[in-house]
Design an enzyme around this catalytic site. Structure first.
Site, mmCIF file in Angstrom:
data_model
loop_
_atom_site.group_PDB
_atom_site.id
_atom_site.type_symbol
_atom_site.label_atom_id
_atom_site.label_comp_id
_atom_site.label_asym_id
_atom_site.label_seq_id
_atom_site.Cartn_x
_atom_site.Cartn_y
_atom_site.Cartn_z
ATOM 1 N N GLU A 138 -4.982 -8.582 0.370
ATOM 2 C CA GLU A 138 -5.810 -8.284 1.352
ATOM 3 C C GLU A 138 -7.209 -8.188 1.420
ATOM 4 O OE1 GLU A 138 -4.568 -5.309 3.904
ATOM 5 O OE2 GLU A 138 -2.544 -5.398 3.753
ATOM 6 N N GLU A 167 0.867 -1.504 -0.188
ATOM 7 C CA GLU A 167 -0.043 0.216 0.084
ATOM 8 C C GLU A 167 0.654 1.417 0.278
ATOM 9 O OE1 GLU A 167 -2.600 -0.058 3.033
ATOM 10 O OE2 GLU A 167 -3.296 -2.178 1.922
HETATM 11 O O1 IFM Z 1 -4.408 -3.134 9.408
HETATM 12 C C1 IFM Z 1 -4.440 -2.667 8.155
HETATM 13 C C2 IFM Z 1 -2.897 -3.086 7.163
HETATM 14 O O2 IFM Z 1 -1.612 -3.243 7.652
HETATM 15 C C3 IFM Z 1 -3.249 -2.598 5.756
HETATM 16 N N1 IFM Z 1 -3.847 -2.519 5.216
HETATM 17 C C4 IFM Z 1 -5.380 -2.081 5.634
HETATM 18 C C5 IFM Z 1 -5.197 -3.554 6.721
HETATM 19 C C6 IFM Z 1 -6.648 -3.002 7.854
HETATM 20 O O3 IFM Z 1 -6.830 -1.171 8.356
#
Ligand code: IFM
Length: 445
Positions: A351, A163
């Site tokens: 994710e 990210e």
């Molecule tokens: O916890 C975070 C993660 O570190 C990165 N992506 C989003 C998740 C939830 O906010």
């Protein structure tokens, strides 16, 4: 019943600072998150990752849980300050932890997927301006090359960055994440350096000829929709999309930054003199797969006196405990858009998951039906995309464990495994038991 291909990679994901703890052990030095979380008011309740899930000491137990759930792959991140606790100083003891972790995963037939950078920049690098300093690219390359040399070929999937939007815009522009700056020029410089470090690391990976392994990046992508069909709201949605999605997708897949965003940002930050001519061809090095981190969508309406000419409005759908609207159909839109506008390389959902207020019931269980529904709906649209010919190869549920949710501290629980932070006891939530079934059948009802 929706069946997934036999080789579909069902996994879970975590990151180092969110779960490891042991912040002073075996030579690790502080990261910018150790520093930031200790500043008054920066995290909920003053929470820090000092202990987190104590995974550094309990990794075998946690891998046992992965085995019990039956996941095929585990995505974790490596803590840079364990590997290079000081500038130019390699720490074999820090490396040993990941070697042991990987060995344990492999022993249990779980594919290790490693993220090189999930935001825990060493404080020594932070002290020299972190990602604002173009030298940071070289420090990152020294770190990545060492990883490739030490464990490159036993990790089948490498993710350069997690990210970049968060590591740059949220951290240097919005100020919610470490180092907590609020300056959009800084944010875009950081974003550029992170993207450049990605491209250069891919090049190093190819030059080192790392065997049996692939490399990609994980982007947080949030589809933006106009609040109404007016020309103005459509423009606001286009800018919101440019800000979160196109600013990262375009350089990686098209070798340029979006012109409309350059024009818009110029008014705020001045000249883009930190971009050199050759940079874009480096950033757009071919990658083997794209990781997608998806949670929600945004809805925007036009507002003249704002940087992006728009503001977010609340959607009408149900929300998670983060206040994020649940919108699986936007994931479907996103997957199709990536296929149509950007790439045909393999996609992985690196994710996806949800925070809810989990309560332990008298039977010592956590009946997190809302999380099950959330995951099921997102898996359903993923399945539809695959059935229609989409090249989606895997799904990593965020997260294995309840953990340190950055500025929200321990107030938000994303895990499919409950963690009692007082005792460090782990309890499988109903979602973990349900996910086990899904993996076992490679199907959802
Ligand atoms: O916890 C975070 C993660 O570190 C990165 N992506 C989003 C998740 C939830 O906010």
């Amino acid at each position: 019943m929706a069946n997934f291909p036999k080789d579909f990679l069902f996994g879970t994901a975590t990151s180092s600072y969110q779960i490891e703890g042991a912040v002073n052990e075996d030579g690790r030095t502080p990261s910018i998150w150790d520093t930031f979380s200790k500043i008054n008011g920066m995290t909920y309740n003053g929470d820090t990752g000092d202990i987190a899930c104590d995974h550094y000491h309990r990794y075998k137990e946690d891998i046992g849980i992965l085995k019990e759930i039956g996941v095929k792959a585990y995505r974790f991140s490596i803590a840079w300050p364990r590997i290079f606790p000081d500038r130019g100083k390699f720490n074999p003891k820090g490396m040993d932890f990941y070697k042991k972790l990987i060995e344990e995963l492999l022993k249990n037939d779980i594919t290790p997927v490693a993220t090189i950078y999930h935001w825990d920049l060493p404080q020594w690098a932070g002290d020299m301006d972190g990602w604002l300093n173009s030298e940071c690219i070289n420090w990152y390359l020294e770190y990545s090359s060492k990883l490739f040399e030490e464990i490159g070929d036993i990790i089948p999937m490498w993710i350069t960055h997690n990210e970049p939007w968060c590591a740059s815009i949220l951290s240097y522009g919005i100020g919610e994440h470490a180092p907590g700056h609020k300056d959009y020029r800084e944010a875009l410089i950081a974003a550029h350096h992170i993207l450049l470090s990605h491209g250069k690391a891919v090049k190093v990976f190819r030059d080192m000829n790392v065997k049996n392994s692939q490399i990609g990046i994980a982007l947080n992508l949030t589809p933006a929709y106009p609040a109404t069909e007016t020309k103005e709201d459509n423009l606001a949605a286009k800018y919101a999309d440019g800000f979160t999605n196109r600013w990262f997708l375009d350089p990686i897949f098209k070798g340029n930054y979006p012109i409309d965003m350059i024009e818009l940002f110029k008014k705020e930050i001045g000249e883009f003199d930190f971009i050199n001519e050759k940079d874009l061809s480096i950033i757009s090095q071919p990658i083997d797969f794209l990781g997608i981190n998806f949670y929600s969508r945004s809805i925007v309406k036009y507002k003249e006196d704002t940087l992006l000419k728009g503001v977010g409005v609340e959607g009408t759908g149900k929300k998670t405990d983060m206040g994020w609207e649940i919108s699986p159909e936007s994931l479907y839109d996103l997957l199709n858009r990536l296929k149509k506008e950007y790439t045909r390389i393999p996609l992985y959902i690196t994710e996806n998951g949800a925070a809810f207020k989990d309560i332990i019931t008298e039977d010592r269980r956590i009946h997190d039906q809302e999380r099950i529904e959330y995951i099921k709906e997102h898996l359903k649209v993923s399945n539809k995309f695959i059935k229609e010919g989409g090249n989606l190869k895997g799904y990593f549920l965020w997260s294995l464990l309840d953990n340190f949710e950055w500025a929200y501290g321990y107030s938000k629980r994303f895990g499919i495994v409950y963690v009692d932070f007082e005792t460090q006891k782990r309890i499988l939530k109903d979602s973990a038991i349900w996910y086990k079934e899904v993996i076992n059948k490679a199907a959802i009802d």
